[in-house]
Design a protein around this motif. Sequence first.
Motif, PDB file in Angstrom:
ATOM      1  N   ALA A 150      19.665 -30.109  10.517  1.00  0.00           N
ATOM      2  CA  ALA A 150      18.503 -30.989  10.687  1.00  0.00           C
ATOM      3  C   ALA A 150      18.781 -32.064  11.735  1.00  0.00           C
ATOM      4  O   ALA A 150      17.913 -32.395  12.548  1.00  0.00           O
ATOM      5  N   LYS A 156      21.243 -36.418   6.634  1.00  0.00           N
ATOM      6  CA  LYS A 156      20.728 -35.072   6.445  1.00  0.00           C
ATOM      7  C   LYS A 156      21.799 -34.091   6.879  1.00  0.00           C
ATOM      8  O   LYS A 156      22.818 -34.483   7.454  1.00  0.00           O
ATOM      9  N   ASP A 157      21.587 -32.798   6.619  1.00  0.00           N
ATOM     10  CA  ASP A 157      22.600 -31.815   6.998  1.00  0.00           C
ATOM     11  C   ASP A 157      22.669 -31.680   8.523  1.00  0.00           C
ATOM     12  O   ASP A 157      21.766 -32.091   9.262  1.00  0.00           O
ATOM     13  N   LYS A 197      25.743 -36.789   6.589  1.00  0.00           N
ATOM     14  CA  LYS A 197      24.717 -37.705   6.100  1.00  0.00           C
ATOM     15  C   LYS A 197      23.932 -38.271   7.297  1.00  0.00           C
ATOM     16  O   LYS A 197      24.462 -38.314   8.402  1.00  0.00           O
TER      17      LYS A 197
END
Length: 244
Positions: free
Chosen positions: A176, A172-173, A170
Amino acid sequence: MQKKASRRRRTTCRPNKRQIQKRRKFLEEGLTPLVEKYWFQRYDLFSRYDEGIKMDEQGWYSVTPEKIAITHAKRCENATVIDCFAGVGGNAIQFASMCYHVVAIEIDPLKVDMAINNAKIYGVEDYIDFIVGDFFQLAPSLKGDVVFLSPPWGGPSYKWVKKFTLDLLKPKDGYAIFQAAQAITPNIIMFLPRNVDLLQVEELCWLSSPPLQVEIEENYVRSNLKGVTVYFGGTAASSQCGSS
């Protein structure tokens, strides 16, 4: 011949005086049942806990144990370190303890207040610039020698996943997050769950051209595996991508 029924004696394990005192102290601090396990490990998280360390519920289960944070800091000699998900300051404090300049970013202002308090307890607040903000929005304007990434793992439930994939990180992946850090510097340290998919982790080094050096390290506290640290670029030993 009739067999005699066996009798079983029931025994009740009663807590000793020391256990009762610890339990009472835990309740006096007003902590939730979710963090009770971590409270008993509080000196592994912050050796100076009794001097006024502050953590919220998420901080209890997400802060890097102090011994591991020191290991991370030793890889960043004479560096400006950007701690992208600073939380309550566990890693930022140890980077600063070695007189590095630290930029500590955290989106939650309450956590930043706690991190500032904790840094003062360790006497390193002058070495840290705390910023309340979103790392992804700030990344294009950031400059530093090393980027440290310890993004949220999704809470204590991560341990029940057989293989923790990078898309579970978290906010984002993992791909990223890594690419945002890579735009700042190739010298990246990631602290990840102990059950992380190591093949996916190694793939991250191929996002650079030429591929980054990578080193994977298991981190233990009191013989218990707590997480995996991945060193990229100049923070890694001489392992080439794909050969660790």
